[in-house]
Design a protein around this motif. Structure first.
Motif, PDB file in Angstrom:
ATOM      1  N   VAL A 106       0.831  -1.207   0.000  1.00  0.00           N
ATOM      2  CA  VAL A 106       0.000   0.000   0.000  1.00  0.00           C
ATOM      3  C   VAL A 106       0.865   1.256   0.000  1.00  0.00           C
ATOM      4  O   VAL A 106       0.576   2.240  -0.692  1.00  0.00           O
ATOM      5  CB  VAL A 106      -0.955  -0.002   1.216  1.00  0.00           C
ATOM      6  N   GLY A 107       1.940   1.221   0.778  1.00  0.00           N
ATOM      7  CA  GLY A 107       2.786   2.399   0.880  1.00  0.00           C
ATOM      8  C   GLY A 107       3.660   2.631  -0.327  1.00  0.00           C
ATOM      9  O   GLY A 107       3.995   3.782  -0.636  1.00  0.00           O
ATOM     10  N   GLN A 108       4.029   1.571  -1.043  1.00  0.00           N
ATOM     11  CA  GLN A 108       4.994   1.736  -2.129  1.00  0.00           C
ATOM     12  C   GLN A 108       4.356   1.781  -3.508  1.00  0.00           C
ATOM     13  O   GLN A 108       4.878   2.455  -4.402  1.00  0.00           O
ATOM     14  CB  GLN A 108       6.014   0.586  -2.083  1.00  0.00           C
ATOM     15  N   ILE A 109       3.253   1.088  -3.701  1.00  0.00           N
ATOM     16  CA  ILE A 109       2.642   1.018  -5.032  1.00  0.00           C
ATOM     17  C   ILE A 109       1.346   1.825  -5.017  1.00  0.00           C
ATOM     18  O   ILE A 109       0.396   1.476  -4.314  1.00  0.00           O
ATOM     19  CB  ILE A 109       2.377  -0.442  -5.438  1.00  0.00           C
ATOM     20  N   ARG A 110       1.305   2.873  -5.807  1.00  0.00           N
ATOM     21  CA  ARG A 110       0.182   3.803  -5.768  1.00  0.00           C
ATOM     22  C   ARG A 110      -1.138   3.133  -6.152  1.00  0.00           C
ATOM     23  O   ARG A 110      -2.175   3.364  -5.531  1.00  0.00           O
ATOM     24  CB  ARG A 110       0.462   4.983  -6.698  1.00  0.00           C
TER      25      ARG A 110
END
Length: 276
Positions: A106-110
């Protein structure tokens, strides 16, 4: 002159180490003393409240200890601790195992964040107690219903903390690594994950606390064994002292589990900055 200087230095080194050890020991004793004083003050206040309101409303420390001995002698307390601990640790562990990878995605892939964020924001505001009835209907009164409720409690907390840690990584570090030819996997392993570890540990600790909140409601509705069930059964029998035993046992277990988690994080993950 060189030999003498080296000898002086070597002789000075062992003398400086006991001082550091002594200082650490003194700090440890002072901390233990403060803990002991705090507990004694709390027990004293508890005794005063019990004297004011009577044993029908507030069990005194002596009555609580006596009731704990009574419950321990017939195995009720031990069985309740084992049952609740097993459910908490399994559900919490699954929550961490699922929540941490999801939080990294969730934090790295938009696109993953945009797809999952509506569900995360929706379900995290619904308390687990609202799903107790459904859990019993769908999964029965056995262990799965309690474990799934605790998993539901833990997974969103760990996911949110992990994703926050990923998005807090310094953008310049990511750009520098990419400019040097690092792949997305290498950036995740070498930069993102180490920087996110303290956030994961914090999320795991918060999830542990909320797991204790969930287990009581889950066991009250659908369990014959456990600390939540013990508290509810004590109410039916009018045993306030048993209620106090169950509540205090929950607090002690939570304190112990949190300390163990902190110790493991400090010993194993200290190189990642896990200072809790």
């Amino acid at each position: 002159m060189t030999i003498t200087t080296t000898g002086d230095t070597a002789a000075a080194t062992p003398r400086s180490q006991p001082r550091r050890t002594t200082g650490a020991g003194a700090r440890g004793l002072r901390t233990l003393g403060l803990y002991t004083l705090s507990v004694l003050v709390g027990v004293g206040i508890w005794q005063l409240i019990a004297m004011k309101y009577g044993s029908s409303l507030v069990a005194s420390p002596r009555e609580t200890v006596s009731a704990a001995g009574e419950l321990a002698s017939d195995g009720t307390l031990g069985n309740s601790i084992i049952a609740s601990s097993r459910r908490i640790l399994i559900g919490w562990g699954l929550g961490v195992v699922v929540g941490a990878p999801v939080g990294l995605l969730v934090g790295q892939i938009r696109i993953v964040r945009h797809l999952l964020e509506p569900y995360i924001e929706f379900f995290r505001f619904i308390p687990p107690v609202a799903f107790v009835t459904l859990a019993v209907v769908w999964l029965g009164i056995g262990e799965p219903s309690k474990v799934v409720l605790i998993l539901y409690t833990a997974v969103f907390i760990v996911t949110l903390n992990t994703s926050a840690g990923v998005m807090a990584v310094n953008e310049s570090k990511l750009r520098a690594a990419a400019s040097l030819g690092a792949s997305r996997r290498q950036i995740l392993q070498r930069i993102v994950l180490p920087s996110t570890v303290p956030y994961i540990v914090t999320g795991a600790r918060l999830a542990m606390g909320n797991s204790f909140l969930t287990i009581v409601s889950a066991e009250i509705v659908a369990s014959q064994v456990g600390l939540g069930s013990l508290i509810w059964t004590s109410r039916n029998y009018g045993r306030i002292d048993w209620v106090f035993v169950g509540i205090i046992t929950l607090g002690i277990l939570g304190f112990v589990y949190d300390r163990v988690l902190r110790l493991i994080a400090i010993r194993v993950l200290h190189k990642y900055g896990a200072k809790v």
